[in-house]
Write an enzyme that holds these catalytic residues in place. Structure first.
Site: not given
Lengths: 327, 327, 327, 327
Positions: A14, A75, A106, A129, A131, A133, A175
């Site tokens: 992303g 992707r 990731d 990212t 996120d 994360d 998510r």
């Protein structure tokens, strides 16, 4: 000093605001140190297709402020096969690319680990990212910008909320990670934040909102991470509607606008520092590292360690603050 | 000059950016001309409850840039009964309010027409709604700001769209009016705009998107007004998904953030001009008028005429431009 | 229908937000109607150097939201000589360009008039300048965006102004035109606006500020157009400082940031409409016209008339409102 | 747990975005823990005048996103006398205020140290200043927002810069600290940054710009901190003009707009965390501490230590990056 002559840089997974600022830093630092630099378009897909771009200092002019990524992203499942990885490596080798800077999340890091482990090509990963994360950096590229985007939305909703008895549900990205929801919930002054990492029952939410109503709050804003276990914002709104008929309930789904936008000052500085340091570390002989910012220092974490660590990053005090500060 | 001694000002219906700038203009113009001015909180509901606020020039300091309305707003059904209207009028009379400036949309104007028709209280209406669906003014307060809010969202989505093969559906406000959808679709460079005023079949949309794909557009943005007949953005996305499996389809529902935000320069100037002129026209003896901007001129339209006219305002050239400019 | 086969489009003079949206509209409308379109880089300078770019629908993808101009701009004195004009025309002719769309301000229109008058090449001008100082259109491209940029600055200053006894001078663009100053002064809620078109003595300003201080205004904002006769903001601040020792006086010079930024919704729609209509009018056989928006209608004004008309555009009510609304 | 019954909170010195978010956190945390909380208006001046405001959870509703400070601020010399300090303390005591949270910069902390040292009133300081020039926290409140404001200005100037051969000087805040200049220079992609902490000769600047011109940079942006030793942006522009006649040189003085604006997500989270922690630490018996964020942890530094430490905070890598990344 190393023998590195040509660095390949790519973005994958992303996209996130700050990727362009990071590409710029990688390219110009390489040029500054007399190393060639090649942009690999569309991540691992571009490696498989030898979609290479010989870049110089001017290639990255006037992009520091742009969202998205000029190297595009994709992707790619083929790369994750043994044949795919080998084909990618052979393309890199043929083009003379002897080191990599990988910018992404990731999945990007897993791909880079796979390639550098098998073919020993020096590789540094930069966490990019929205996120937040990933293990190895307090902040990932794009996270600060994304939370700023969310609070701008909350602020606008607050304007209209203040004129009516209204309950707003705002669904944000995440998510598996509640980072965006939690920080933007704090910064937006939300009454409640629902996260994937923690089960907040609908009952608990209703109870909190009932207390607020008693305390004469005339409107409330609830932030819901898309990965929350009680379902998305629409489903929650349905559940709650039955209990609060005096509230007019409204839903906003922010969606992909959270991925875009001009990167914030914080993200641009972070992107510049990580890109700059990644090239220097490669030239210093480092490989298979995640590079990140901890406090005010640039740190390296072995890729394997970073990928196996839990990336649970919710600051302890923040969760407590959600309820205390929204009384 | 008239006999007016005390003007009441209120906002009603959905709030819109620029209402505060307009209240400020009404209050200060009244003060400037030596007339008292009373803020009526929560529209017609506040009239029924005598929720009055004696305002002066300082009451409206530092609000020109704020979204929402400091006078709050509400929807009120009681007022629309004969008893309700009479009670409201009696409260106004008791408080000495002998003229009204009403800021709001269609329902607000109908209420004002009802009150001023029955009790002959001098009244001017100012069109304030983000939907731009009132007759009597090229632009209503809040419309310009709302379209700016929408295009900021589109711009952010465009950043991420440019990196992937993606199709985005963005749902915007407009139950009966496609004004926001059309203008923000043009300004955002959308590939298609779906409006309540015009039936665009799913087939037509799919056909347009197919042509775009052939023309090597790598991503597309479709704006859907909430009142579009083919269902909201989610439903459309479902229909289209079956035909375009090569696209990753994403949905954003902007919701009430379109109502908020600091008003644009255009809306603040419009609000100031209309508020300023409304008071002057009241003092000049005018009543039961909708005040608006046509071209660069302030114009009055009798309320009755304004309420009965079609408010279909889609500029002819714009609809044609959607398809021509997105080739 | 005309015989036009290849349209040249260019931007010239100072750049303005919305020029890219306009270029996009010209290019895509031409392509839609089956006419070739050539971008001329750097205005008249590019004509002299045959700096031409064959454009298609994809050339203008993803630019509608960008400030500046992808065709660049320049000021060019050589073109204004007889030899220069001839050389430019010969280059156009040699490349097969048989019609022109010129986007820019007064100087651009004069150049276009010169060329089309002498060599009869069909030409339409689109008014693009942040100053709004052209006859033939209520609004010029970039003006709405520029005033939004200025009020964002004023709003930020207002935040800090509200905490202190402070007097702020903000200098905005406008060497000969007070349009930006006046509209942003109204929209920003400024206490005074100083314009090139009207001499406001320092004494008058001091008198207004004295009244405000008596009325318990704790801070004041004065907008100064760069072309104001009493000198720039710094000089004014010096004069006023002597009289108001209880105020902390601060100066901001916005400068060229007023030229940049993503165009507003209003400017993008205006740019799209004018670019779309310009091509259609050329194909309909029109030439030597300024195209503009009056009210909600696209209108043509002969270039000669537009260039000779006074472009004094300050709306009558606005000047009066500055003092009434800032009491 | 402590004996604290009533906490006083105030802002002092220059205002900074995030102060309101911080006041909100202090007030609500106190209320949550059952402690009374009093807002002291206009800092030390308000202490001297007993300008106190009994606050509750609703007093701080809907302010988290506002720039400025609802408690106002002032500079106060009387407080710094022995009599002034005593008078302030007596007023606090009389009102029952038995602990303080002080939000502001260096001068605020010195005042707090003075008061708490002499009268043993429990006190925690929160670093609030856009300059980031305090020891004890990686970031001060308002700094992140201010750098975002500066880069938005740079981005706009970049739009117009890209169309012309132009050299822009942008003067930013920082009389003694180059933090804003350096971070926004990096984030804005500036060609050079001039700071008070380091003497950059005009010659050095000219030499850098000459190299850029040779490298085909068509425009350049130079950030100048107001405290730079070579004079402000105007003076520098004058010096440079003589050498670069092919550049059109333009100056922007951002001034106080850097103090305003809605706080960024980062600043709101920081403000909330520090305000929340400050109250908890007071209740835990801590006093005379500067509270701050280091990395991702809340830390306390004794006030005396914080005030005597050097607050030189320019990250080592950033200065080097300015020249490397702008090649």
């Amino acid at each position: 000093m190393s023998e590195i002559k040509k660095i390949g840089v790519f973005t994958s997974g992303g996209d996130a605001p700050g990727m362009n600022a990071c590409i710029r830093a990688v390219v110009r630092t390489a040029v500054f140190y007399g190393v060639e630099v090649v942009g690999i378009r569309r991540g691992y897909q571009g490696m498989l297709e030898s979609d290479f771009w010989d870049m110089d200092a001017r290639s990255v002019g006037n992009i520091i402020h742009l969202g998205g990524t000029i190297l595009k992203t994709a992707r790619c499942t083929e790369f994750m096969t043994d044949e795919g990885t080998e084909k990618a490596y052979n393309n890199l080798k043929e083009y003379g690319i002897d080191a990599l800077v990988a910018i992404g999340g990731d999945g990007t890091a897993r791909g880079a680990e796979r390639l550098s482990n098998r073919f020993k090509i020096p590789t540094i990963c930069i966490p990019g990212t929205i996120d937040n994360d990933l293990y190895g950096s307090d902040f990932t590229l794009g996270y600060d910008t994304a939370t700023n985007t969310v609070i701008e939305a909350i602020d606008k909703i607050r304007d209209t909320a203040a004129s009516h008895n209204r309950l707003f549900f705002i669904e944000v990205m995440g998510r598996d990670s509640g980072c965006i929801a939690l920080r933007s919930g704090i910064a937006g002054g939300a009454e409640a934040v629902l996260l994937p990492e923690r089960a907040t029952g609908v009952d608990e939410l209703i109870s909190k909102l009932s207390v607020d109503a008693k305390n004469k709050k005339t409107s409330s804003i609830v932030i819901v991470a898309e990965g929350d276990k009680s379902g998305g914002a629409y489903q929650l709104a349905e559940h709650v509607k039955e209990k609060f008929n005096f509230y007019d309930i409204k839903v906003t789904i922010l969606g992909h606008l959270q991925r875009g936008g001009s990167p914030s000052s914080f993200d641009r500085v972070l992107a510049s520092r990580l890109g700059f340091a990644a090239v220097k570390e490669l030239l210093n002989g480092k490989t298979r590292q995640m590079i990140g910012l901890r406090g005010n220092s640039i740190v390296l974490t072995p890729l394997e360690e970073a990928l196996n660590a839990s990336h649970f990053k919710l600051e302890d005090d923040l969760m407590e603050m959600v309820s205390v500060l929204s009384i």
